[in-house]
Every structure is written in structure tokens, then in C-alpha cells.
Design a protein around this motif. Structure first.
Motif, PDB file in Angstrom:
ATOM      1  N   VAL A   1       1.249  -1.419   0.053  1.00  0.00           N
ATOM      2  CA  VAL A   1       0.202  -0.078  -0.329  1.00  0.00           C
ATOM      3  C   VAL A   1       0.985   0.979   0.200  1.00  0.00           C
ATOM      4  N   LEU A   2       2.241   1.159   1.307  1.00  0.00           N
ATOM      5  CA  LEU A   2       3.236   2.680   1.027  1.00  0.00           C
ATOM      6  C   LEU A   2       3.530   2.946  -0.392  1.00  0.00           C
ATOM      7  N   THR A   3       4.153   1.876  -0.935  1.00  0.00           N
ATOM      8  CA  THR A   3       4.881   1.624  -2.371  1.00  0.00           C
ATOM      9  C   THR A   3       4.014   2.358  -3.581  1.00  0.00           C
ATOM     10  N   ASP A   4       2.727   2.032  -3.144  1.00  0.00           N
ATOM     11  CA  ASP A   4       1.039   2.455  -4.786  1.00  0.00           C
ATOM     12  C   ASP A   4       0.967   4.002  -3.459  1.00  0.00           C
ATOM     13  N   LYS A   5       0.808   3.747  -2.977  1.00  0.00           N
ATOM     14  CA  LYS A   5       0.605   5.705  -2.206  1.00  0.00           C
ATOM     15  C   LYS A   5       1.636   6.880  -1.968  1.00  0.00           C
ATOM     16  N   PHE A   6       2.861   5.985  -2.013  1.00  0.00           N
ATOM     17  CA  PHE A   6       3.473   7.568  -2.158  1.00  0.00           C
ATOM     18  C   PHE A   6       4.104   7.373  -3.939  1.00  0.00           C
ATOM     19  N   ILE A   7       3.843   6.744  -4.128  1.00  0.00           N
ATOM     20  CA  ILE A   7       3.839   7.392  -6.257  1.00  0.00           C
ATOM     21  C   ILE A   7       2.344   7.822  -6.327  1.00  0.00           C
ATOM     22  N   LYS A   8       1.543   7.341  -6.067  1.00  0.00           N
ATOM     23  CA  LYS A   8      -0.422   8.149  -6.243  1.00  0.00           C
ATOM     24  C   LYS A   8      -0.625   8.507  -4.955  1.00  0.00           C
ATOM     25  N   PRO A   9      -1.394   9.524  -4.437  1.00  0.00           N
ATOM     26  CA  PRO A   9      -1.515   9.549  -3.416  1.00  0.00           C
ATOM     27  C   PRO A   9      -3.194   9.518  -3.731  1.00  0.00           C
ATOM     28  N   SER A  10      -3.828   9.160  -2.684  1.00  0.00           N
ATOM     29  CA  SER A  10      -5.131   8.697  -3.554  1.00  0.00           C
ATOM     30  C   SER A  10      -5.375   8.934  -1.113  1.00  0.00           C
ATOM     31  N   SER A  11      -7.099   8.982  -1.360  1.00  0.00           N
ATOM     32  CA  SER A  11      -8.097   8.791   0.045  1.00  0.00           C
ATOM     33  C   SER A  11      -7.688   7.316   0.964  1.00  0.00           C
ATOM     34  N   MET A  12      -8.114   6.705   1.601  1.00  0.00           N
ATOM     35  CA  MET A  12      -7.828   5.174   1.863  1.00  0.00           C
ATOM     36  C   MET A  12      -8.756   4.907   3.453  1.00  0.00           C
ATOM     37  N   ASP A  13      -8.855   3.647   3.802  1.00  0.00           N
ATOM     38  CA  ASP A  13      -9.228   4.122   4.863  1.00  0.00           C
ATOM     39  C   ASP A  13      -9.448   2.173   5.376  1.00  0.00           C
ATOM     40  N   ILE A  14      -7.658   1.728   5.575  1.00  0.00           N
ATOM     41  CA  ILE A  14      -7.465  -0.033   6.126  1.00  0.00           C
ATOM     42  C   ILE A  14      -7.492  -0.257   6.979  1.00  0.00           C
ATOM     43  N   SER A  15      -8.216  -1.179   7.205  1.00  0.00           N
ATOM     44  CA  SER A  15      -7.994  -1.721   8.586  1.00  0.00           C
ATOM     45  C   SER A  15      -7.122  -3.617   8.215  1.00  0.00           C
ATOM     46  N   PHE A  16      -6.534  -3.707   9.156  1.00  0.00           N
ATOM     47  CA  PHE A  16      -6.555  -5.276   9.050  1.00  0.00           C
ATOM     48  C   PHE A  16      -5.391  -5.826  10.089  1.00  0.00           C
ATOM     49  N   VAL A  17      -5.369  -6.590  10.380  1.00  0.00           N
ATOM     50  CA  VAL A  17      -4.634  -8.074  11.365  1.00  0.00           C
ATOM     51  C   VAL A  17      -3.622  -8.681  10.501  1.00  0.00           C
ATOM     52  N   ASP A  18      -2.717  -8.528  11.808  1.00  0.00           N
ATOM     53  CA  ASP A  18      -1.295  -9.336  11.351  1.00  0.00           C
ATOM     54  C   ASP A  18      -1.647 -10.502  12.862  1.00  0.00           C
ATOM     55  N   TYR A  19      -0.296 -11.440  12.713  1.00  0.00           N
ATOM     56  CA  TYR A  19       0.195 -12.746  13.706  1.00  0.00           C
ATOM     57  C   TYR A  19      -0.316 -11.853  14.690  1.00  0.00           C
ATOM     58  N   ASP A  20      -0.782 -12.800  15.888  1.00  0.00           N
ATOM     59  CA  ASP A  20      -0.726 -12.309  17.632  1.00  0.00           C
ATOM     60  C   ASP A  20      -1.735 -11.157  17.314  1.00  0.00           C
TER      61      ASP A  20
ATOM     62  N   PRO B   1      -7.212  10.546   7.053  1.00  0.00           N
ATOM     63  CA  PRO B   1      -7.999  11.528   8.042  1.00  0.00           C
ATOM     64  C   PRO B   1      -8.326  12.918   7.688  1.00  0.00           C
ATOM     65  N   ILE B   2      -7.031  13.071   7.181  1.00  0.00           N
ATOM     66  CA  ILE B   2      -7.074  14.748   6.654  1.00  0.00           C
ATOM     67  C   ILE B   2      -7.074  15.040   5.715  1.00  0.00           C
ATOM     68  N   LYS B   3      -6.423  14.417   4.594  1.00  0.00           N
ATOM     69  CA  LYS B   3      -5.625  14.386   3.096  1.00  0.00           C
ATOM     70  C   LYS B   3      -5.292  13.983   2.709  1.00  0.00           C
ATOM     71  N   LYS B   4      -5.644  13.756   1.613  1.00  0.00           N
ATOM     72  CA  LYS B   4      -4.827  12.284   0.281  1.00  0.00           C
ATOM     73  C   LYS B   4      -3.485  12.589   0.499  1.00  0.00           C
ATOM     74  N   THR B   5      -2.575  13.504   0.676  1.00  0.00           N
ATOM     75  CA  THR B   5      -1.189  13.613   0.911  1.00  0.00           C
ATOM     76  C   THR B   5      -0.812  12.986   2.089  1.00  0.00           C
ATOM     77  N   GLU B   6      -1.378  13.149   2.817  1.00  0.00           N
ATOM     78  CA  GLU B   6      -0.951  12.716   4.743  1.00  0.00           C
ATOM     79  C   GLU B   6      -1.562  11.112   4.983  1.00  0.00           C
ATOM     80  N   ILE B   7      -0.761  11.178   5.374  1.00  0.00           N
ATOM     81  CA  ILE B   7      -1.291   8.837   5.387  1.00  0.00           C
ATOM     82  C   ILE B   7      -0.476   9.203   7.198  1.00  0.00           C
ATOM     83  N   TRP B   8      -1.439   7.837   7.599  1.00  0.00           N
ATOM     84  CA  TRP B   8      -1.229   7.507   8.742  1.00  0.00           C
ATOM     85  C   TRP B   8      -1.260   6.644   8.918  1.00  0.00           C
ATOM     86  N   LEU B   9      -0.537   5.677   9.679  1.00  0.00           N
ATOM     87  CA  LEU B   9       0.063   4.213  10.105  1.00  0.00           C
ATOM     88  C   LEU B   9      -0.801   4.503  11.542  1.00  0.00           C
ATOM     89  N   SER B  10      -1.175   3.378  11.649  1.00  0.00           N
ATOM     90  CA  SER B  10      -1.075   2.708  13.324  1.00  0.00           C
ATOM     91  C   SER B  10      -1.520   1.503  13.643  1.00  0.00           C
TER      92      SER B  10
END
Length: 314
Positions: free
Chosen positions: A14-33, A42-51
Motif C-alpha cells: 500500500v505504501l509503495t503505491d500511495k507514495f507514488i499516487k496519493p489517494s484517500s484510503m481507510d484500510i484496517s487489517f490484522v497481523d499475526y498475534d 483522515p485529513i488529506k490524501k497526501t498525509e498518510i497515517w499508520l497506526s
């Protein structure tokens, strides 16, 4: 056997793609454990949050996780954490490195956000081992701090440094009887592996079912039931030199996932072989069916033509 990748593929792609072509997104996912992630704008498409949210975050903070996150992602670390998460990184797309090795390195490090946080107790133990002095003759060795990381429900990792080693203990649950059988086979292979030529430098592995090892036996609340197993890794200084420590940390973190992944793969393979064998037996039974009574009596078999007419064949 397959070694699981330590990095998160979704973050990387996702970051590989969005750093080249910014666009709005809201993706939730779960890893191991059951580690939760949230990629959003949440604010603008050129500011990406990773939580990220980790069940054992309080344990990790106690052992220096925030210092490691600050060291690795200082300029991206947000002082305000997204609600429901433990750590938040924010990126302005126009401030990330240009295309090339620098950007690829950043994306790779971000995909390792979870292992980076979980490395805190291991780095602490490796540092403590280098400072502990061997005991004098006739004295008992004094071990370092016993660190507990309760990263899953009813399961934990225990890390403790000594003057000549670092001991890592995994407690793991086998919820099904078949999982216990497969688990014992796999873990016995780990124990016996150092006897093979060429891999004597591998960490020593000990496995005990039900009874916890001496390093943690004094802790309250440990389960001693048939569905609990304890796996002990003994790491020596050659396993955590400045060159080998990062690989050792990321590999040993994935041990529990590696074990249960291959247990499930083995069960799936066994089930497929069983289904194949049943299908073969079914073919044998179908070929062994007796002829119709009419054929056995010489009366022939009743057949129908395309037009619906009935006749008997001899």
C-alpha cells in the motif's frame, strides 16, 4: 519448511503505491498475534497515517519500545496517537525520500513496525548480557531481569539474560489433541537438530510439556495442563553479535507463528492424503459391485433409446 516473512505485505504494497499516487484510503487489517493496523488519510490524501495496536504494548513500553520506535521512526512518530491504537506514524507524501533505495528502505522498515516494537526486550537482554559479570568461584550466578511479554491470550514470551547467555522461553497452547501430537513431533525435531552435522552452532532448544522450565517456575499463575507446552531457546553471544542480532530477533519472534503454521499445513496435507485414499477405495468398491440380478439370471439389462423406447440387451 517455509520461513514466514517478518514484514507486513499489506503495509509494504500500500505504501509503495500511495507514495507514488496519493489517494484517500481507510484500510484496517490484522497481523499475526492479533496485532491491529490502520492505514488511513483522515485529513488529506497526501498525509498518510499508520497506526498499530498490540496487546502487550504496556509490557513493551516498560522494556524500551518507545525508545526504539523513536530511534527508527523519529521524524514520523506522532505525539498524538490515533484512538484505539498504541502508536501512530504520520507521513507527508512530499517529504518522504524520492524514488530509489532510500524510499525502498523506508517502506521496508515500516513493514517491520511490529517486529521493531517487539525487539525491545531482546535488545535489552542482549545489552544486559554484556554487562553481567561471571560469578566468583563457589558463588551462584546472578541472572538478569526476567522480562515477560504477554503477547497472546494465555501465552507469553519470557526473556532473561545471564553472564554467558540469553534464555528465551515461549509458552504455547495446543487447543486440539492433534495439534499436541504434531507439536511434539516438530519440537522434538528442534531438540534433535543440533546433533546433525553442520548446524552445531544453532541455538540449543529444550521442550517440556506441562511443566514450566526452571527459569520461570517461580512465577505465579502458570498453567500446568496437557495443552500447554514450553519451548526454551538458549542464545549464546555468537547469536547476537551486532551483525547477527537483527536476524536473530526477527526470526525468534516468529517462532510461535512458524510452529502453528506448519502444524496446520501438516494437518491439511494429512487430510488431503486421507481424502485421496478414500477416493481410491471408493473406486475399488465400485468396481467390485455385483452384476444386476437380471444379468446374472440371463435376462439382460433394460436400456432406453434416445427416443424413449425400451429394450433389453443380452
Amino acid at each position: 519448511m517455509i520461513l514466514l516473512e517478518p514484514g507486513n505485505v499489506i503495509i509494504h504494497n500500500v505504501l509503495t503505491d500511495k507514495f507514488i499516487k496519493p489517494s484517500s484510503m481507510d484500510i484496517s487489517f490484522v497481523d499475526y498475534d492479533s496485532v491491529r493496523f490502520h492505514l488511513s488519510t483522515p485529513i488529506k490524501k497526501t498525509e498518510i497515517w499508520l497506526s498499530m495496536a498490540v496487546k502487550c504494548w504496556k509490557d513493551l513500553v516498560k522494556y524500551g519500545a518507545l525508545d526504539i520506535v523513536e530511534r527508527e521512526f523519529g521524524q514520523w512518530l506522532s505525539k498524538e496517537t490515533e484512538e484505539g491504537f498504541d502508536v501512530t506514524l504520520k507521513f507527508e507524501v512530499d517529504q518522504v525520500p524520492e524514488l530509489g533505495e532510500a524510499r525502498s528502505s523506508l517502506i521496508q522498515r515500516l513493514s517491520l513496525l511490529k517486529p521493531t516494537c517487539l525487539s525491545a526486550p531482546f535488545e535489552r537482554a542482549f545489552h544486559a548480557q554484556s554487562t553481567l559479570q561471571p560469578p566468583n568461584e563457589g558463588e551462584a550466578a546472578v541472572p538478569g531481569e526476567l522480562m515477560q511479554i504477554h503477547y497472546r491470550d494465555d501465552e507469553a514470551i519470557y526473556v532473561q539474560a545471564s553472564h554467558d547467555r540469553v534464555t528465551v522461553v515461549f509458552s504455547t497452547m495446543f487447543k486440539e489433541e492433534t495439534d499436541r501430537v504434531f507439536g511434539r513431533v516438530f519440537l522434538q525435531e528442534f531438540v534433535d537438530a543440533r546433533r546433525l552435522p553442520g548446524i552445531q552452532n544453532a541455538p540449543q532448544v529444550l521442550y517440556s510439556n506441562r511443566d514450566p522450565p526452571l527459569e520461570i517456575r517461580h512465577l505465579p499463575g502458570l498453567k500446568q495442563t496437557e495443552d500447554v507446552g514450553y519451548v526454551t531457546f538458549v542464545l549464546f553471544p555468537r547469536h547476537f553479535t551486532p551483525l547477527t542480532a537483527p536476524s536473530t530477533i526477527t526470526t525468534i519472534q516468529l517462532f510461535r507463528d512458524y510452529l502453528h503454521y506448519h502444524i496446520k499445513c501438516s494437518k491439511a496435507y494429512m487430510h488431503s492424503r486421507m481424502r485421496h485414499r478414500v477416493a481410491e477405495f471408493q473406486k475399488v468398491l465400485n468396481r467390485a459391485k455385483p452384476e444386476d440380478k437380471e444379468i446374472a439370471a440371463g435376462g439382460g439389462r433394460e436400456r432406453k433409446t434416445v427416443s424413449g423406447r425400451t429394450f433389453r440387451s443380452r
